[in-house]
Design a protein around this motif. Structure first.
Motif, PDB file in Angstrom:
ATOM      1  N   TRP A 125       0.847  -1.191   0.000  1.00  0.00           N
ATOM      2  CA  TRP A 125       0.000   0.000   0.000  1.00  0.00           C
ATOM      3  C   TRP A 125       0.885   1.245   0.000  1.00  0.00           C
ATOM      4  O   TRP A 125       1.962   1.261   0.592  1.00  0.00           O
ATOM      5  N   ASN A 126       0.401   2.268  -0.644  1.00  0.00           N
ATOM      6  CA  ASN A 126       1.085   3.568  -0.624  1.00  0.00           C
ATOM      7  C   ASN A 126       0.630   4.378   0.585  1.00  0.00           C
ATOM      8  O   ASN A 126       0.178   5.504   0.473  1.00  0.00           O
ATOM      9  N   GLN A 127       0.712   3.758   1.742  1.00  0.00           N
ATOM     10  CA  GLN A 127       0.229   4.372   2.969  1.00  0.00           C
ATOM     11  C   GLN A 127       1.079   3.879   4.131  1.00  0.00           C
ATOM     12  O   GLN A 127       1.502   2.716   4.156  1.00  0.00           O
ATOM     13  N   ARG A 128       1.342   4.736   5.072  1.00  0.00           N
ATOM     14  CA  ARG A 128       2.110   4.372   6.254  1.00  0.00           C
ATOM     15  C   ARG A 128       1.214   3.637   7.243  1.00  0.00           C
ATOM     16  O   ARG A 128       0.128   4.094   7.569  1.00  0.00           O
TER      17      ARG A 128
ATOM     18  N   PRO B 115       5.729   2.873   3.254  1.00  0.00           N
ATOM     19  CA  PRO B 115       5.328   2.235   1.985  1.00  0.00           C
ATOM     20  C   PRO B 115       6.482   1.570   1.246  1.00  0.00           C
ATOM     21  O   PRO B 115       6.265   0.595   0.519  1.00  0.00           O
ATOM     22  N   ASP B 116       7.719   2.062   1.410  1.00  0.00           N
ATOM     23  CA  ASP B 116       8.840   1.488   0.672  1.00  0.00           C
ATOM     24  C   ASP B 116       9.565   0.397   1.454  1.00  0.00           C
ATOM     25  O   ASP B 116      10.595  -0.103   1.002  1.00  0.00           O
TER      26      ASP B 116
END
Length: 946
Positions: free
Chosen positions: A18-21, A259-260
Motif C-alpha cells: 500500500w502507498n500508505q504508512r 510504503p517502501d
C-alpha cells in the motif's frame, strides 16, 4: 494480512503493498511440505523461523555439549557434534539432556579411581549409551522418513475449509467468520438471480433487487450493496483460492511501516531439506559411534567383555527399537460410568421437554380491564391444557400489583430475570385470574398483553384508553393517558414531564448508489419518550418519496410518531448525477447519520468532512459513514470508471475418483464452481467414456457427451456439478485415471484411485501431495540389518535365512519378525551359556522355565500372527498420506490449468502374493522344524533341570 509468496530475486517484496504508512503490520507465510523457513529479513520479528528459534539458552546448551565433546574426544568429534546439533536440535530439543548425561558419565568414568566407584561409573556410562541409543533410533528413523516423504511431517498436513463460503447479502454474518479480501467476488452470489440453463452467454446477468427497505439502517453492514448490473456487464468471478495450510510462519513489525519497506523470506526447498535431514542423521550416528568407540575401546566392547556380548549390546537395542516402532499405539479406554455428551443431552431434553400441547397450551379467552383513578384491575378467563405458567399483562414498574388471585384464591406470581413480564402457574382447566394494583403517578401508561385475549372490555374513569377496536386488542397493548381535568393538584407535580420536552429525533439516511440510486430513511424518537411527536424532515435535492402513505410538503416529509411509536421509515429515489450534496442546517432539532453503499461500478470522492469507522468493518460491503454537526455540508463526486475484462467462472474445488475393476472402471468427477454469468461450458471426457449420470446440485440432468465433449449449461451463482461414467478397460500393472479437461483453471484438486481387493498395490506416484508407500524404505533398512545379523557370531542364522524370514513377515508385521529374531538370539545365548559353579539351582531352573515360555509364545506368534494372517489377509504395504489407505490413493494439487493431473498406481494380482507367500510358508515349515530341534538342544545344554 495473509501472504503466500516466493522471495523476490532482488530487493524482496513490499511489506504492505500500500502507498500508505501503517502503524503496525503482521502477516503469515504458508509453505508446503518439504520447505523450511530459515529467516525473514526486513520484519522486526518472525518467531517461528529456524534462525529466531535459537534462544540464548539453546545456544548455551549446544555450545556446552560441543565443548565437552572437544574436551573428551578431540577436535573432529566436536565438529561433528556441532553439525549434528545445529541440524537436528530444533527437531527434538529434549535430546540435548541425554547427550549431556552421556558426556557427564564419560567424564566420571574416565576420572573415577579403581574400585567400586569406577564400576558404578561404568554401569552409568553403559546405561547412558543404551538410553541414548533407544532415543536416537526412532528419531533418526523418522528423520529419514520425513526426508523421503515430506508429506508425512504432520499427522494432519493441512486444514481444508469450505471453499467459497456463501458470504452474500442475505447471510447472517454474526456467526460467520469474515471473508478474506481475495474472496470479495463471492459476495455477489446471493444477489444473482438464476437464469434458465439455456440462456446464451451474452444475454447479460439479471439480479434481484436488494431488500434494504425492510432492514433497519442500523444493520446496513449485514446486507449487500449490489442490486443489479446493467445488461451486458461481465462480472469477474475471481480465481479459486487454494485452501491449504501446511506450515504457517508469522512475521510482524512492532512499529510504523513505511510504503517502501520490504520483506524477504529465506527458505530451503525439498532437495535442500532432504540433504539437511540426512546430514543431521549421519552426523548423529557418527558422533554416537565415535564416543562409543572411545569409551569401550577399538573393538567397541567393555574391558573383559567377549566380542559376542559387545555386539549383542549393539544389535539387541536396535531390534527392540524396531519392535517398539512397529508395535501399535495403545488406546485409552474411557472411564466406565461417565456419561457421554449424547446421554447428557438426552437427559437435558427430557427435563426441559415442553408439553405435547405446546405452544397452544393456554388461551386467554376474555379480559375485563377497569381503571379508576390510581387503581387498575384486570380480570381474565384463562383456559389451560397442562401444568404451565402463563404470561400475564404488565406495565413494567408503573403498575404495582397488590392483589393476585386465581379462582378467588391468592396465587403465586413469578418475574423472569432481566424482564418485566409476570407469570402465574396454572393447572389444567378453566380459571379466573385477577390482577389489581396501584398505578404510578405517570401521565401515560402502557399495559402490555403478552398473549392477546380473544375479547376485551375496558372501563375507565379519569383516563383515556386507546388500542381497543370493537372489543379486540389491536396491537397487543393498551395505552392509558391521564385526562388533564382528572389530575389532582397534589399529584400534578409528580407526573412525568415527558410531554414538556421539545421534539428531538435521530435521522439515519442510507444512500445506495447502485444501478438505481435510492435512499432509505429512518426517523427514531429521542424525546419526548412516550408522547406523540410531529416533525418535518427535509429531503435531499432531487429525492422522490416512493413509499405510499408518506405525506410531503414543500420539500420536506411530515413525520408523525404516535404515543409509544419509536420509529418511522420510508424509501426514496435519486436521479443520477455527478455531484450529490447533503447538509444539516443550524439549529435543527435532530441528529443525522449518512451512510453510503457504493456499487463497484462507481467511484466516489467525498468533500467536506471526514468519515467515521463503520459499525462493522468486516462486512461484505464497505460503508462510508458520516455523522455531521449542525451547519456541516457533504459533497459527493461520483464517476464511473471503465471496466476491466476478467473470467466469469471460477472452479473452487474438484474431486476426481476412479474405482478400478477387473473388466471396467467407474469414474466420478465433481466440482464446485462460482459463475457470475450463465452460459454454455464444455468439459472434455475420454472418448471411450459412457456417461451414466450428470447431476446439478444433486438433481439429475439428462446429458450425454458428443465426441468426448460434455456440454454443460452453467447457472449464475455457486453450484456443484457431478459427472459419473464408465470405461471398458482391463486392469493392468499400471493404472491411472483418464485425462479430463475442465476447460477452466481450477483449485483444490483431489484425485483418488481405488483398487479392488483382488490387487496387490506396489507403488504409486503423481504430481502434488500424495501417498507414500513406506514398505520399500523399511525393506532397504531391513536388508542392511539382516546383513549385520548374518555376520554376527551371536546369530544362529545366515544372511539368507534372515532375509527370507524378514521378507515373509515384513508384509504382515515387523513386530512378529522382531519377536522371532529376539527368540533366536536368546536361544543362541542359551546354547553358549555355561553356568558358573555354585550358581543357585532356582536361578537355573527359572531361566529354563522362562525360555520354555518364551519359545511357546514365539512359535504361536509366528504361526498365528505371521503365517496364518499372511495366508488369509492382504499384505500391509505401509500406505500413508492425507486421505490415503491401503486400497485408496489420494493426491492433492492446489491448482490446475484445466487438464487434471493423472497419477499412477502399480499393482499385480493378489494371487501373485498368495503364491509367493505360500512358497515362503512351505520353506518356513521346514525351517521352523529345524530351528525347534536346534532350540531344544540349546535349551538342554548343561542339563534340563536342577
Amino acid at each position: 494480512l495473509t501472504t503466500v509468496a516466493r522471495t523476490a530475486a532482488h530487493g524482496g517484496m513490499p511489506a504492505t503493498g500500500w502507498n500508505q504508512r501503517f502503524d503496525g503490520v503482521r502477516g503469515t507465510l504458508h509453505l508446503p511440505p518439504g520447505h523450511r523457513l530459515i529467516a525473514v529479513t526486513g520484519a522486526d520479528e518472525a518467531p517461528g523461523t529456524w534462525f529466531e528459534r535459537w534462544g540464548l539458552w539453546n545456544v548455551f546448551g549446544v555450545a556446552l555439549v560441543v565443548v565437552f565433546v572437544y574436551w573428551t574426544a578431540g577436535r573432529v568429534p566436536a565438529t561433528i557434534a556441532a553439525v549434528a546439533l545445529l541440524l537436528t536440535y530444533q527437531e527434538m530439543p529434549a535430546l540435548i539432556w541425554l547427550w549431556g548425561n552421556l558426556l557427564a558419565s564419560l567424564a566420571v568414568a574416565r576420572a573415577a579411581p579403581e574400585g567400586r566407584f569406577r564400576r558404578i561409573a561404568k554401569v552409568w556410562r553403559t546405561t547412558s549409551f543404551v538410553v541414548l541409543a533407544l532415543a536416537l533410533l526412532p528419531f533418526m528413523w523418522m528423520q529419514v522418513r520425513f526426508a523421503l516423504y515430506p508429506q508425512l511431517e504432520t499427522s494432519m498436513p493441512w486444514v481444508t475449509s469450505a471453499v467459497a463460503e456463501d458470504v452474500g447479502a442475505y447471510v447472517d454474518l454474526q456467526n460467520i467468520a469474515p471473508p478474506m479480501p481475495a474472496l470479495a467476488a463471492p459476495a455477489l452470489e446471493a444477489d444473482i438471480q438464476e437464469e434458465p440453463a439455456e440462456a446464451p452467454a451474452d444475454d447479460g446477468v439479471r439480479y434481484r433487487k436488494s431488500q434494504a427497505q425492510s432492514v433497519p439502517v442500523s444493520g446496513l453492514n449485514t446486507v449487500g450493496v449490489v442490486q443489479r448490473y446493467a445488461s451486458g456487464t461481465r462480472l469477474q468471478a475471481g480465481p479459486g483460492i487454494p485452501q491449504w495450510s501446511y506450515h504457517a510462519y508469522e512475521y510482524r513489525w512492532s512499529g510504523p511501516v513505511e510504503p517502501d519497506d520490504t520483506v524477504r523470506f529465506i527458505y530451503i526447498g525439498p532437495v535442500s531439506l532432504f540433504f539437511w535431514r540426512l546430514l543431521g542423521v549421519v552426523a548423529l550416528a557418527l558422533l554416537f559411534l565415535w564416543l562409543a568407540r572411545l569409551s569401550f575401546g577399538g573393538s567397541w566392547r567393555l574391558p573383559g567383555m567377549p566380542l559376542e556380548r559387545a555386539r549383542a549390546g549393539v544389535v539387541l537395542p536396535m531390534l527392540f527399537a524396531l519392535a517398539w516402532l512397529a508395535a501399535p499405539a495403545p488406546t485409552l479406554a474411557q472411564a466406565p460410568g461417565t456419561p457421554d455428551n449424547d446421554l447428557l443431552a438426552e437427559l437435558k431434553q427430557r427435563l426441559t421437554e415442553a408439553p405435547r400441547c405446546a405452544p397452544n397450551c393456554a388461551e386467554l379467552a376474555e379480559a375485563r380491564v377497569s381503571v379508576d383513578g390510581d387503581r387498575l384491575e384486570v380480570v381474565m378467563r384463562v383456559n389451560t391444557l397442562a401444568n404451565i405458567a402463563v404470561a400475564m399483562p404488565h406495565a413494567s414498574d408503573r403498575w404495582q400489583l397488590d392483589d393476585i388471585s386465581v379462582d378467588a384464591r391468592a396465587s403465586l406470581a413469578m418475574n423472569r430475570e432481566g424482564d418485566s413480564s409476570l407469570w402465574v402457574p396454572l393447572t389444567p382447566g378453566a380459571h379466573l385470574v385477577r390482577l389489581a394494583g396501584r398505578l404510578a403517578p405517570a401521565e401515560s401508561i402502557q399495559v402490555a398483553f403478552p398473549q392477546r385475549p380473544r375479547a376485551i372490555t375496558v372501563e375507565s374513569r379519569g383516563w383515556t384508553v386507546s388500542g381497543v377496536n370493537e372489543g379486540r386488542l389491536v396491537s397487543g397493548s393498551l395505552e392509558l393517558a391521564r385526562e388533564r381535568g382528572a389530575q389532582r393538584l397534589g399529584a400534578a407535580s409528580a407526573l412525568e414531564a415527558g410531554a414538556e420536552f421539545p421534539a428531538f429525533v435521530r435521522v439515519e439516511r442510507l444512500f445506495n448508489l447502485d444501478l438505481d440510486w435510492t435512499v432509505q430513511n429512518q426517523v427514531s424518537r429521542i424525546a419526548p419518550l412516550r408522547a406523540a411527536v410531529s416533525v418535518e424532515i427535509p429531503l435531499v435535492a432531487g429525492e422522490s418519496v416512493l413509499t405510499p402513505g408518506v405525506e410531503t410538503r414543500g420539500g420536506s416529509v411530515l413525520v408523525g410518531l404516535g404515543a409509544g411509536e419509536s420509529a418511522m421509515s420510508w424509501s426514496s429515489g435519486l436521479p443520477r448525477s455527478e455531484t450529490l450534496e447533503v447538509s444539516l442546517e443550524e439549529g435543527a432539532a435532530r441528529t443525522e447519520t449518512w451512510s453510503f453503499l457504493v456499487n463497484p461500478q462507481w467511484h466516489v470522492e467525498f468533500e467536506g468532512f471526514p468519515a467515521v469507522m463503520p459499525e462493522r468493518q468486516n462486512a461484505p460491503s464497505w460503508v462510508f459513514r458520516f455523522i455531521p454537526r449542525p451547519g456541516e455540508k457533504l459533497v459527493v463526486h461520483v464517476t464511473r470508471p471503465n471496466g476491466v475484462e476478467g473470467a466469469t467462472l471460477a472452479i473452487d474445488q474438484v474431486r476426481y475418483t476412479m474405482d478400478a475393476g477387473k473388466r471396467s472402471s467407474n469414474h466420478s468427477l465433481s466440482f464446485d464452481y462460482r459463475s457470475t454469468q450463465g452460459g454454455r461450458h464444455t468439459v472434455k471426457l475420454p472418448p471411450q467414456a459412457r456417461v451414466t449420470a450428470v447431476r446439478f446440485d444433486s438433481e439429475p440432468v439428462q446429458l450425454r457427451p458428443e465426441k468426448g465433449e460434455l456440454p454443460l449449461a452453467l447457472s449464475p451463482g455457486k453450484h456443484q456439478v457431478q459427472v459419473d461414467w464408465e470405461e471398458a478397460r482391463d486392469i493392468g500393472v499400471r493404472m491411472r485415471p483418464s485425462t479430463v479437461d475442465l476447460g477452466s483453471p481450477a483449485s483444490n484438486v483431489w484425485t483418488t484411485v481405488r483398487l479392488p481387493p483382488s490387487r496387490w498395490s506396489l507403488f504409486a506416484h503423481g504430481a502434488g501431495v500424495g501417498p507414500a508407500v513406506l514398505y520399500w524404505g523399511e525393506l532397504v533398512v531391513f536388508i542392511g540389518l539382516a546383513w549385520l545379523l548374518g555376520r554376527s557370531t551371536l546369530s544362529p542364522l545366515r544372511f539368507i535365512d534372515w532375509l527370507l524370514l524378514g521378507l515373509g513377515l515384513s508384509t504382515q508385521s515387523w513386530w512378529v519378525f522382531s519377536f522371532t529374531a529376539a527368540w533366536l538370539l536368546v536361544m543362541r545365548w542359551r546354547e553358549r551359556w555355561q553356568p558358573r559353579e555354585g550358581v543357585a539351582r532356582w536361578r537355573f531352573d527359572l531361566v529354563q522355565v522362562l525360555l520354555a515360555v518364551f519359545t511357546v509364545i514365539a512359535v504361536f506368534t509366528l504361526l498365528f500372527s505371521g503365517i496364518r494372517n499372511g495366508l488369509l489377509s492382504a499384505p500391509d504395504m505401509g500406505v500413508e498420506g492425507p486421505g490415503s489407505s491401503p486400497d485408496a490413493f489420494t493426491w492433492f494439487n492446489d491448482q490446475s490449468r484445466g487438464v487434471l493431473e493423472t497419477p499412477a498406481v502399480y499393482s499385480v494380482p493378489m494371487w501373485t502374493y498368495r503364491l509367493l507367500f505360500f512358497a515362503w510358508a512351505s520353506w518356513m515349515a521346514f525351517a521352523l522344524v529345524k530351528w525347534l530341534r536346534w532350540a531344544f538342544h540349546a535349551w538342554q545344554t548343561g542339563g534340563l533341570w536342577k
